[in-house]
Design a protein around this motif. Structure first.
Motif, mmCIF file in Angstrom:
data_model
loop_
_atom_site.group_PDB
_atom_site.id
_atom_site.type_symbol
_atom_site.label_atom_id
_atom_site.label_comp_id
_atom_site.label_asym_id
_atom_site.label_seq_id
_atom_site.Cartn_x
_atom_site.Cartn_y
_atom_site.Cartn_z
ATOM 1 N N GLU A 106 65.678 82.172 5.489
ATOM 2 C CA GLU A 106 66.534 83.342 5.276
ATOM 3 C C GLU A 106 67.979 82.963 4.989
ATOM 4 O O GLU A 106 68.705 83.705 4.323
ATOM 5 C CB GLU A 106 66.506 84.250 6.515
ATOM 6 C CG GLU A 106 65.368 85.239 6.555
ATOM 7 C CD GLU A 106 65.580 86.305 7.608
ATOM 8 O OE1 GLU A 106 65.003 87.396 7.452
ATOM 9 O OE2 GLU A 106 66.327 86.070 8.581
ATOM 10 N N THR A 107 68.426 81.803 5.476
ATOM 11 C CA THR A 107 69.817 81.380 5.256
ATOM 12 C C THR A 107 70.060 80.910 3.837
ATOM 13 O O THR A 107 71.212 80.758 3.421
ATOM 14 C CB THR A 107 70.179 80.225 6.212
ATOM 15 O OG1 THR A 107 69.434 79.045 5.844
ATOM 16 C CG2 THR A 107 69.904 80.589 7.658
ATOM 17 N N GLY A 108 68.995 80.633 3.105
ATOM 18 C CA GLY A 108 69.127 80.081 1.765
ATOM 19 C C GLY A 108 69.036 78.570 1.723
ATOM 20 O O GLY A 108 69.077 77.968 0.644
ATOM 21 N N ALA A 109 68.918 77.942 2.889
ATOM 22 C CA ALA A 109 68.823 76.488 2.944
ATOM 23 C C ALA A 109 67.473 76.007 2.415
ATOM 24 O O ALA A 109 66.485 76.750 2.413
ATOM 25 C CB ALA A 109 69.009 76.001 4.379
ATOM 26 N N HIS A 110 67.439 74.753 1.968
ATOM 27 C CA HIS A 110 66.163 74.093 1.700
ATOM 28 C C HIS A 110 65.562 73.717 3.046
ATOM 29 O O HIS A 110 66.271 73.243 3.941
ATOM 30 C CB HIS A 110 66.366 72.827 0.864
ATOM 31 C CG HIS A 110 66.668 73.099 -0.575
ATOM 32 N ND1 HIS A 110 65.679 73.274 -1.517
ATOM 33 C CD2 HIS A 110 67.847 73.219 -1.224
ATOM 34 C CE1 HIS A 110 66.249 73.499 -2.706
ATOM 35 N NE2 HIS A 110 67.558 73.474 -2.550
ATOM 36 N N VAL A 111 64.265 73.918 3.201
ATOM 37 C CA VAL A 111 63.611 73.646 4.473
ATOM 38 C C VAL A 111 62.386 72.755 4.245
ATOM 39 O O VAL A 111 61.530 73.072 3.414
ATOM 40 C CB VAL A 111 63.176 74.949 5.176
ATOM 41 C CG1 VAL A 111 62.434 74.634 6.480
ATOM 42 C CG2 VAL A 111 64.374 75.848 5.433
ATOM 43 N N THR A 112 62.329 71.645 4.987
ATOM 44 C CA THR A 112 61.160 70.776 4.978
ATOM 45 C C THR A 112 60.556 70.807 6.370
ATOM 46 O O THR A 112 61.219 70.469 7.354
ATOM 47 C CB THR A 112 61.533 69.335 4.612
ATOM 48 O OG1 THR A 112 62.109 69.313 3.310
ATOM 49 C CG2 THR A 112 60.297 68.442 4.629
ATOM 50 N N LEU B 220 56.391 71.222 2.658
ATOM 51 C CA LEU B 220 55.620 70.891 3.846
ATOM 52 C C LEU B 220 55.219 69.427 3.810
ATOM 53 O O LEU B 220 54.744 68.923 2.783
ATOM 54 C CB LEU B 220 54.362 71.751 3.927
ATOM 55 C CG LEU B 220 53.444 71.414 5.110
ATOM 56 C CD1 LEU B 220 54.004 72.002 6.402
ATOM 57 C CD2 LEU B 220 52.020 71.897 4.870
ATOM 58 N N VAL B 221 55.412 68.740 4.922
ATOM 59 C CA VAL B 221 54.938 67.369 5.084
ATOM 60 C C VAL B 221 53.890 67.387 6.184
ATOM 61 O O VAL B 221 54.199 67.701 7.337
ATOM 62 C CB VAL B 221 56.090 66.415 5.458
ATOM 63 C CG1 VAL B 221 55.551 65.021 5.746
ATOM 64 C CG2 VAL B 221 57.115 66.367 4.331
ATOM 65 N N HIS B 222 52.660 67.080 5.806
ATOM 66 C CA HIS B 222 51.558 67.083 6.775
ATOM 67 C C HIS B 222 51.458 65.683 7.362
ATOM 68 O O HIS B 222 50.840 64.784 6.786
ATOM 69 C CB HIS B 222 50.259 67.484 6.071
ATOM 70 C CG HIS B 222 49.078 67.544 6.993
ATOM 71 N ND1 HIS B 222 47.783 67.545 6.537
ATOM 72 C CD2 HIS B 222 48.994 67.612 8.346
ATOM 73 C CE1 HIS B 222 46.957 67.605 7.567
ATOM 74 N NE2 HIS B 222 47.668 67.635 8.677
ATOM 75 N N ALA B 223 52.102 65.488 8.516
ATOM 76 C CA ALA B 223 52.180 64.146 9.093
ATOM 77 C C ALA B 223 52.617 64.227 10.539
ATOM 78 O O ALA B 223 53.095 65.262 11.015
ATOM 79 C CB ALA B 223 53.162 63.287 8.295
#
Length: 305
Positions: A68-74, A103-106
């Motif tokens: 919602e903040t506009g940030a990139h999210v991983t 998404l990092v599946h780890a």
């Protein structure tokens, strides 16, 4: 007005749809209160130009608030089912921000790199059974992280933020302080989780040091002193560091050279004092570790990153 964030009903519906049952083994307690995740994001001061990394996103409560903040999210998720479900949740509830999500599946303890630009903020409801190792691993692996705000078990939050002299000051306190200035940033009640945990939770803020600890010792060398000091925390440092130095006399010599009282205990020392002790480890006690860990350590003081 449509609220993209998840409440109790949405969390249970998602869990049921994907056959998800929270497990104690992975410390899964899902946040079901939108106000709590918005408070976390606000306290973390996440901005649109941030690249935020989240560990253990679960069903996506905090993930959506970060987006919602506009940030990139991983998001880094170890659970197969949760990892498969999260991208769809993001696409359904915040389609306009889906392109800013990865998404990092780890297992976060073994993550060595992340897609996209280097992360600037770590914001996470950390799985409580591995919270400290994950936090330290992320700070060490990603020097681009300028700050972190993590939710952990309340007692762990106290330990991380403890100052020298505190009864709960210990290994997590010193190691976290190697990287950052650490403070408690609030408490979180049990009723905002599903299922409700048996412990209280706390928020911890970490801001990476602008001036790293100045030392000729490596992180590995400093942490070896810290581990030895607190392995026998009731003993004086002269006794507790005897194995590390090779003998009580050698430990005393290192302490005197570092300007640390020989009868002090580890709980009284700052991270800078531990670093000074590490610089004076007798050669007979430290040769092997230095050769294995830092074969070409420069003579001048360098950054502690």
């Amino acid at each position: 007005m449509y609220d993209a964030l998840l409440g109790p009903a949405e969390i249970r519906e998602l869990a049921a749809a994907h056959g998800i049952r929270p497990t104690k083994q992975r410390g899964q307690n899902f946040v079901i209160d939108a106000n709590t995740v918005r408070r976390i994001v606000r306290t973390a001061d996440v901005r649109p130009d941030d690249v935020a990394v989240e560990v253990g996103p679960g069903l996506g409560s905090l993930t959506l608030a970060l987006l919602e903040t506009g940030a990139h999210v991983t998001a880094v998720e170890i659970d197969d089912t949760l990892a498969a479900a999260l991208p769809g949740t993001v696409a359904d509830r915040l389609p306009e921000r889906a392109a800013r999500f990865a998404l990092v599946h780890a297992d976060a303890l073994h993550v060595g790199d992340l897609p996209g630009p280097p992360p600037t903020a770590l914001v996470a409801n950390l799985p409580y059974n591995v919270a400290v190792p994950v936090l330290l691993h992320m700070l060490d692996t990603f020097p681009s992280l300028e700050r972190a705000l993590v939710m952990v078990q309340s007692e762990v939050a106290d330990r991380l933020a403890a100052a020298p002299g505190s009864k709960v000051y210990g290994v997590p306190s010193v190691k976290a302080n190697w990287y950052a200035d650490v403070r408690r940033a609030g408490a979180v009640g049990r009723n905002v989780f599903w299922p409700a945990p048996n412990v209280d939770s706390g928020l911890v803020s970490l801001v990476r040091r602008t001036e790293p600890i100045a030392t000729t010792a490596s992180k590995r060398e400093v942490f070896a002193v810290v581990d030895a000091a607190f392995a026998q925390r009731r003993k004086t440092l002269r006794a507790a560091l005897a194995g590390w130095a090779g003998s009580p006399a050698a430990a005393e010599s290192a302490l005197v050279a570092a300007g640390v009282p020989v009868r002090a205990r580890g709980e009284a020392l700052t991270v800078a004092e531990f670093a000074r002790i590490a610089e004076h480890r007798p050669p007979a006690g430290g040769g092997k570790d230095r050769a294995a860990g830092d074969p070409a350590r420069p003579a001048k003081r360098r950054s502690a990153q």
